[in-house]
Design a protein around this motif. Sequence first.
Motif, short mmCIF file in Angstrom:
data_model
loop_
_atom_site.label_atom_id
_atom_site.label_comp_id
_atom_site.label_asym_id
_atom_site.label_seq_id
_atom_site.Cartn_x
_atom_site.Cartn_y
_atom_site.Cartn_z
N ASP A 14 0.87 -1.17 0.00
CA ASP A 14 0.00 0.00 0.00
C ASP A 14 0.91 1.23 0.00
O ASP A 14 1.61 1.50 0.99
N LYS A 15 0.88 1.98 -1.08
CA LYS A 15 1.81 3.10 -1.27
C LYS A 15 1.64 4.21 -0.22
O LYS A 15 2.52 5.04 -0.01
N GLU A 16 0.48 4.22 0.42
CA GLU A 16 0.21 5.25 1.45
C GLU A 16 0.83 4.90 2.80
O GLU A 16 0.71 5.64 3.76
N ARG A 17 1.45 3.72 2.88
CA ARG A 17 2.00 3.29 4.18
C ARG A 17 3.50 3.03 4.13
O ARG A 17 4.07 2.45 5.04
N ILE A 18 4.14 3.48 3.06
CA ILE A 18 5.60 3.35 2.97
C ILE A 18 6.17 4.53 2.18
O ILE A 18 5.64 4.88 1.12
N PHE A 19 7.22 5.17 2.72
CA PHE A 19 7.76 6.38 2.09
C PHE A 19 9.29 6.36 2.07
O PHE A 19 9.91 5.94 3.04
N THR A 20 9.84 6.84 0.95
CA THR A 20 11.30 6.93 0.86
C THR A 20 11.74 8.34 0.44
O THR A 20 12.93 8.62 0.37
N ASP A 21 10.77 9.22 0.17
CA ASP A 21 11.15 10.57 -0.27
C ASP A 21 11.49 11.43 0.95
O ASP A 21 10.91 11.27 2.04
N LEU A 22 12.45 12.34 0.74
CA LEU A 22 13.01 13.15 1.83
C LEU A 22 11.93 13.87 2.65
O LEU A 22 12.00 13.92 3.89
N ALA A 23 10.93 14.39 1.96
CA ALA A 23 9.89 15.15 2.66
C ALA A 23 9.20 14.29 3.71
O ALA A 23 8.75 14.80 4.75
N HIS A 24 9.09 13.00 3.46
CA HIS A 24 8.47 12.11 4.44
C HIS A 24 9.47 11.55 5.46
O HIS A 24 9.08 11.10 6.53
N LEU A 25 10.75 11.57 5.09
CA LEU A 25 11.76 11.01 6.02
C LEU A 25 12.11 12.01 7.13
O LEU A 25 12.27 11.63 8.29
N ILE A 26 12.21 13.30 6.74
CA ILE A 26 12.69 14.31 7.70
C ILE A 26 11.86 14.36 9.00
O ILE A 26 12.43 14.36 10.09
N PRO A 27 10.52 14.35 8.93
CA PRO A 27 9.77 14.41 10.20
C PRO A 27 10.06 13.23 11.13
O PRO A 27 9.79 13.32 12.32
N TYR A 28 10.61 12.17 10.60
CA TYR A 28 10.89 10.98 11.42
C TYR A 28 12.38 10.87 11.77
O TYR A 28 12.85 9.84 12.23
N SER A 29 13.11 11.97 11.55
CA SER A 29 14.56 11.93 11.78
C SER A 29 14.91 12.28 13.22
O SER A 29 16.03 12.14 13.65
N THR A 30 13.94 12.79 13.99
CA THR A 30 14.25 13.21 15.35
C THR A 30 13.07 12.95 16.29
O THR A 30 12.01 12.48 15.85
N ASP A 31 13.30 13.22 17.58
CA ASP A 31 12.20 13.15 18.56
C ASP A 31 12.27 14.42 19.41
O ASP A 31 12.67 15.46 18.88
N SER A 32 11.97 14.36 20.70
CA SER A 32 12.05 15.60 21.49
C SER A 32 13.46 15.87 22.00
O SER A 32 13.67 16.75 22.83
N SER A 33 14.43 15.10 21.52
CA SER A 33 15.83 15.36 21.85
C SER A 33 16.44 16.19 20.71
O SER A 33 15.74 16.58 19.78
N THR A 34 17.77 16.39 20.78
CA THR A 34 18.41 17.17 19.72
C THR A 34 19.07 16.24 18.68
O THR A 34 19.71 16.71 17.74
N PHE A 35 18.94 14.92 18.85
CA PHE A 35 19.56 13.98 17.90
C PHE A 35 18.74 13.94 16.62
O PHE A 35 17.52 14.10 16.64
N LYS A 36 19.46 13.66 15.52
CA LYS A 36 18.80 13.73 14.22
C LYS A 36 19.50 12.80 13.23
O LYS A 36 20.72 12.77 13.18
N ASN A 37 18.76 12.02 12.50
CA ASN A 37 19.30 11.28 11.36
C ASN A 37 18.14 10.73 10.54
O ASN A 37 17.16 10.21 11.11
N ASN A 38 18.23 10.82 9.24
CA ASN A 38 17.12 10.33 8.42
C ASN A 38 17.13 8.81 8.32
O ASN A 38 18.19 8.21 8.18
N PRO A 39 15.95 8.19 8.34
CA PRO A 39 15.89 6.76 8.00
C PRO A 39 15.98 6.61 6.48
O PRO A 39 15.90 7.61 5.76
N ASP A 40 16.11 5.37 6.00
CA ASP A 40 16.04 5.15 4.55
C ASP A 40 14.60 5.03 4.10
O ASP A 40 14.25 5.36 2.97
N VAL A 41 13.78 4.54 5.01
CA VAL A 41 12.38 4.31 4.66
C VAL A 41 11.52 4.42 5.92
O VAL A 41 11.96 4.03 7.01
N VAL A 42 10.33 4.98 5.77
CA VAL A 42 9.36 5.04 6.88
C VAL A 42 8.20 4.12 6.54
O VAL A 42 7.64 4.21 5.43
N VAL A 43 7.87 3.23 7.47
CA VAL A 43 6.83 2.24 7.20
C VAL A 43 5.76 2.30 8.29
O VAL A 43 6.08 2.49 9.46
#
Length: 456
Positions: A14-43
Amino acid sequence: MKKWIGEIEGIIGDKERIFTDLAHLIPYSTDSSTFKNNPDVVVFPENKEEISEIVKVCNREKIPITPRGSGVGYTGGAVPIEGGVLLSLTKMNKILEIDLDNLIATVEPGVITKTLQDEVKKYGLFYPPDPASLKISTIGGNVAECAGGMSAVKYGVTKHFVLGMEVVIPTGEILRFGGKVFKNVTGYDLTSLMVGSEGTLGIMTEIQLKLLPLPEVRRTMMVLFRDMYKGAKTVSEIIINKIIPVAIEFLDGDSIRCIKDYKNINSWEDMDGMLIIELDGKEEDTKRDMKKLEKIVKKMDGKIFKVAENEEEREEIWETRRALSPAIGKINNTKVNEDIVVPRNKIPDILHKIKEIGKKYNLNIICFGHAGDGNIHTNIMIDGRNLDEVKRSKMAVKEIFSETIKLGGFISGEHGIGLAKKPYLKMNLQKETVELLKRIKRAFDPNNILNPGKIF
Ligand SMILES: Cc1cc2nc3c(=O)[nH]c(=O)nc-3n(C[C@H](O)[C@H](O)[C@H](O)COP(=O)(O)OP(=O)(O)OC[C@H]3O[C@@H](n4cnc5c(N)ncnc54)[C@H](O)[C@@H]3O)c2cc1C
């Protein structure tokens, strides 16, 4: 596209439940800390079978997987620091059952904490763990961090409410630990091991939680002190007198001044400490304990500023406490937030030490928190662009941890180790204990694919 991502796409279908484009990766690169790194894919899996299949691919290909609830953790636990798969559990958000015969809720991990609390309230029940983030955090994130909250003094933290769970371990097997029972000594207690495991041992796909009947009444008071240390000492006076309130929240003088400015309050002149105390239970018991509390507060030179007469006034008191977060946010652009815990009677000692450390490094350290269970949040307010301040704050943190440990305390009461406190773990645990933890990790996760880089 990498072959393994194609395989995961096939599993999700289901294409709506898996993302590899940067715009979808960035929001998942951090939490409430200051650490940051992009995943390759968000599922966004929808069930345990999908998770199990994804995990099998990752285990075979040695791809990192980071489970994630709402991403409001403070220690970088949900940050995909080594890339790979970011597994969001937010679509698994159903309350599966509220078992009124046994007073147990069975939920998927993505249920928001407050949603569960609101739902069980309809049945005259309550789920006590109440992290300040409860409107956003998920039950899965709470269990993985063993979240605490204001009501931990009387009711305990998340671990006291988890009875069982279903888990996908890093080999892809789907296992059940514990169940709908209140006693269980059948083998090692793997349910408890999972609580606070910070997403490093398994992915929880279903959780069984103990519920309690709603208390008859709640009574809340706000007490002010001219001397912050007397306020802190009042915490152990209350416990010595065998009163166990639901909550005893402490705010130091700096916290009070922040709220005062933020909310334009004129009436707290010369006040340097605050306690918010809440009792619950039967009407006659809370009335009796309230009288005892009044005597204790008077003896400790505290001033009862407000006693809530109804739910609206109670909300007002707690609203004041909640205003603290945005209020201190206005002081500076960076907050170095730690959550040390000491034996309850050591709170005045650690406060003294922290204030001394603040002076030594010329830093503004604001202290508040769940004093009833010895958990103090220390917030060093710095300009994150000022490298000298950053350096001094790091030295101060290390010294705060060192003093905490000397007093018999621990470097994290509720936020976990994650990435943020990993450099300090060995200060607090024996070398052999850390080695044992690593061996447990290897037993669950021989290829080190699940949330690698965290805790150790
Ligand atoms: C304003 C604010 C107030 C806060 N107040 C409190 C407080 O009072 N008490 C407190 O304890 N904390 C508090 N926190 C910290 C935070 O809210 C908690 O740690 C919370 O439990 C995080 O939930 P989450 O769903 O956002 O988890 P995330 O941040 O998404 O994840 C946290 C950890 O859990 C793991 N995880 C998530 N879901 C699963 C799963 N299904 N299976 C396995 N692992 C999983 C992740 O890998 C990660 O390691 C606060 C945070 C903020 C921003």
